[in-house]
Each structure stands twice: as C-alpha cells, then as structure tokens.
Scaffold this motif. Structure first.
Motif, PDB file in Angstrom:
ATOM      1  N   MET A 121      -1.654  -5.090  -4.964  1.00 22.29           N
ATOM      2  CA  MET A 121      -1.502  -3.640  -4.943  1.00 22.29           C
ATOM      3  C   MET A 121      -2.764  -3.034  -4.326  1.00 22.29           C
ATOM      4  N   CYS A 122      -2.638  -2.589  -3.079  1.00 20.55           N
ATOM      5  CA  CYS A 122      -3.802  -2.071  -2.339  1.00 20.55           C
ATOM      6  C   CYS A 122      -3.917  -0.552  -2.447  1.00 20.55           C
ATOM      7  N   GLY A 123      -3.348   0.042  -3.470  1.00 21.91           N
ATOM      8  CA  GLY A 123      -3.442   1.493  -3.698  1.00 21.91           C
ATOM      9  C   GLY A 123      -2.170   2.157  -3.286  1.00 21.91           C
ATOM     10  N   MET A 128       5.346   5.441   2.539  1.00 23.34           N
ATOM     11  CA  MET A 128       4.977   6.851   2.729  1.00 23.34           C
ATOM     12  C   MET A 128       6.152   7.721   2.311  1.00 23.34           C
ATOM     13  N   GLY A 129       5.898   9.017   2.117  1.00 22.62           N
ATOM     14  CA  GLY A 129       6.975   9.953   1.844  1.00 22.62           C
ATOM     15  C   GLY A 129       7.508  10.557   3.131  1.00 22.62           C
ATOM     16  N   GLY A 178      -2.538   8.806   5.128  1.00 23.74           N
ATOM     17  CA  GLY A 178      -3.768   8.081   5.438  1.00 23.74           C
ATOM     18  C   GLY A 178      -3.697   6.600   5.135  1.00 23.74           C
ATOM     19  N   GLN A 179      -2.760   6.217   4.261  1.00 24.83           N
ATOM     20  CA  GLN A 179      -2.645   4.808   3.892  1.00 24.83           C
ATOM     21  C   GLN A 179      -1.929   3.981   4.959  1.00 24.83           C
ATOM     22  N   ILE A 187       0.866  -1.182   0.000  1.00 26.84           N
ATOM     23  CA  ILE A 187       0.000   0.000   0.000  1.00 26.84           C
ATOM     24  C   ILE A 187       0.898   1.226   0.000  1.00 26.84           C
ATOM     25  N   THR A 188       0.493   2.246  -0.738  1.00 26.15           N
ATOM     26  CA  THR A 188       1.335   3.432  -0.863  1.00 26.15           C
ATOM     27  C   THR A 188       0.468   4.665  -1.018  1.00 26.15           C
ATOM     28  N   ALA A 189       1.106   5.784  -1.278  1.00 23.37           N
ATOM     29  CA  ALA A 189       0.389   7.047  -1.432  1.00 23.37           C
ATOM     30  C   ALA A 189       0.168   7.325  -2.916  1.00 23.37           C
TER      31      ALA A 189
END
Length: 371
Positions: free
Chosen positions: A154-156, A188-189, A163-164, A107-109
């Motif tokens: 790939m969960c987004g 995340m970034g 938020g992820q 999961i990512t941004a």
C-alpha cells in the motif's frame, strides 16, 4: 446555447447564455449507464468458494469500519479530513483477489480506507491512524488521507488530486527496471481524471510499456460536481486509446464483474501492457464529512443503494449455497465487533511524542539536515 453531450444526447445544464442554469441533477441515470452485469459463476472465473466468502466478509469489514469512523468523527475523536468509501467496496474487494499482495503495489488518493483494509491492513492500525495515535500505520502523523503499508504494497494514501498518478507510473517503472513481473494499480477519482499530470503519466506508461493499470473510480461526483459538468466526454476509459493502452469499462456495483475484468487488465500489465480502466460506482457519503450533499436528492441516493454491492453478493452467497442466512448473520456480528474493538484500540493508543515529529519523513538518518 446549451451544450449537448456528444455521447448521451443529454443537454448539459449550466452552459446557457448567462441564464440561470437548469438543474443538472434531475437525473443521473445518464451518468451512471452501468455496463450490464453478466451472470458470472465464481468457479468459472477461477475463484474458490472460500474466496467469495472472503470477499463478502472484507466488504462488510470496510463498511462497518467506516461507519464506526464516521461516528468517531462526529464525537470529534478524529481530526482533519475523513473521506469515506461506502458503496465502492466491490472494487477494493476484487483487487484483494487479483493481486499478489506484498509483491504488487497499489497507490490511491485520499479515499483510501477500503483499499487498505482489502490489502490486509488491520482495522486496529487503520483506526489508530484516523485517531492520530502512535499505533497507526503512519504513526499517527498521516491521518485518514495517508494510509501506507510497505508490507502489503500500500503506497498511499495521497492528498493532492491526481498527484499520485505520476508516482504510480514511477512505481511501475521501478518494477520493470528490476525485472519483475509485478504490477502497480494506480487509482484516481473522476475529478482527478481531468488533471494534466494524469495524461503525462499515461503517455509515459504507454511509451515505456509500463506494468500499470490506471483505474478511475467514477463515483459520478468530483467533490460536489457531477462528472458531466467537469468532463467534455463521459466515457473516461476511452482516454487510454490516445496512449496506446488497453481500455475497460466495469460495473463497480458487482464484485464478480470487477474481478473478472480487472484480472484481465492485471495479466496484461504483467506482460508490459498498460491499461486505462473506468469503474463506475457510487459513494453513499458526501465527498468528506463536511459535505452537506446539496447536489443530490434523497431519492437518488435510495435508488443507488438498491444496487448495493454487498447486498448483491449476499444474495449470491445464499443462492449458490455458499452460506446460510444464519452464517452470514454471525459473520456480520463478528465483523461489527472487530470494528468496535478497533475504536477501543485507537482510544487506548497514545499520541505520538513530540520528539518523533521528524521521524518517518525521509530515509536519511541525519534528517533534518536543512536545519
């Protein structure tokens, strides 16, 4: 008084007593103090020759795909936002080889194209999604920020900063609850790493021994703000110590180093030992296509491009005798053609019909039940 960074000794500009801030961007060397690259041999890491060749081709696919996407955006064929991953491909290419694709979850941004292509999503489906067409992975209704593919884990693709990460912890909880030894990588970034939700999720992951690896892709700039202007400390990976996790700092400009260290963290996660990892990298494009990038100089960009992870791997392939220059040139031509054809595919895919607007929103078949 100007504030001195505790770790680097660097005086952080912009924190003086009302005086005009000095440039914080004279040099970012102190921000990108990359871990030294070890002289790794892929065979000693357990990688086959073909795996390394695959890494190179996949990194090139990501780079060429996004170059075509940027061109299409300039021609106004893509609407909404477009956040490119150029420069960070070593991370996603390594992920491709440390996971059980289809079983593990990612999961990512919103900077999600590279990870999607690394996990096996097709360039045609991805480009169609960027174009808002029905053959896209989210049937043209998600766009650049919302790549999803259940088949490949790939969960987004999520647009809310940070938020992820709680969702990633939830996915890991589900994997543990089902009794699997699968893992979730939650990206995340560096900007998102400051969000409160990240810390709440990390606390629960440490408390429940969740099979998750939290990964900060530190490309130095959260939108246009350098990390030393948004973070009280620069060693973001050490935050995992507060939650009882393994911590790791990785040089994201070398795919073998990313593979070596990330593999270890994934193995820990399979045993219910979560990690908090920082991978330092650099994006060549702005935060999004609308970013004029006034916060960095041309010289800074050129200096960082000299460490390009694709060029580094190309030299490795040649020096190890894994591919000839002619063979690499042929791959490059083939990949460029694949990227070009993905644009043609997207152009020829229709827009989603209006009557599909309510589809793919909730699982419930009677939705919209609130109308």
């Amino acid at each position: 008084m100007a504030k001195k960074n505790q770790e680097t000794g660097h005086t952080v500009a912009g924190q003086t007593n009302g005086a005009a801030p000095a440039s914080a961007y004279d040099s970012i060397d102190h921000l990108i103090d990359l871990a030294p690259i070890e002289d790794n041999d892929h065979r000693e890491l357990g990688l086959s020759d073909e795996a390394v060749r695959d890494m190179y081709r996949n990194m090139m696919l990501q780079r060429r795909f996004e170059e075509r996407a940027a061109q299409a955006y300039g021609r106004q064929r893509i609407g909404g936002f477009l956040h490119l991953y150029n420069g960070q491909e070593a991370i996603s290419a390594a992920v491709r080889h440390v996971l059980r694709i289809g079983e593990d979850q990612v999961i990512t941004a919103y900077r999600d194209h590279g990870l999607g292509l690394a996990l096996g999503m097709t360039p045609d489906g991805c480009m169609a999604e960027l174009f808002g067409r029905i053959d896209g992975y989210s049937r043209g209704k998600g766009g650049s920020m919302h790549f999803f593919d259940k088949k490949n884990g790939m969960c987004g693709g999520h647009g809310i900063v940070g938020g992820q990460i709680p969702l990633g912890a939830g996915i890991a909880f589900g994997l543990k609850y089902k009794g699997t030894d699968n893992v979730c990588l939650a990206f995340m970034g560096d900007g998102a790493a400051q969000q409160g939700a990240v810390h709440e999720a990390a606390n629960l992951a440490g408390l429940y021994d969740l099979p998750v690896v939290f990964i900060v892709e530190n490309n130095i700039y959260g939108m246009g703000t350098a990390v030393d202007r948004s973070s009280a400390t620069l060693e973001l990976y050490k935050r995992g110590e507060a939650y009882g996790m393994h911590c790791g700092l990785i040089n994201g400009m070398d795919v073998l180093q990313v593979y070596k260290q990330l593999k270890q963290h994934v193995e820990w996660a399979r045993k219910g030992e979560p990690s908090f990892v920082e991978i330092r990298t650099y994006r060549y494009r702005g935060h999004s296509m609308s970013d004029p990038q006034k916060y960095r100089t041309k010289e800074e960009m050129e200096n960082r491009q000299n460490q390009d992870p694709i060029i580094r791997l190309k030299l490795y392939l040649e020096n190890k005798g894994l591919a000839t220059p002619e063979e690499i040139d042929r791959w490059d031509e083939e990949i460029n053609q694949i990227a070009l054809e993905s644009v043609n595919f997207a152009e020829n895919s229709p827009f989603p019909p209006v009557e599909t607007m309510w589809e793919d929103v909730y699982v419930q078949q009677d939705y919209p039940f609130i109308c």
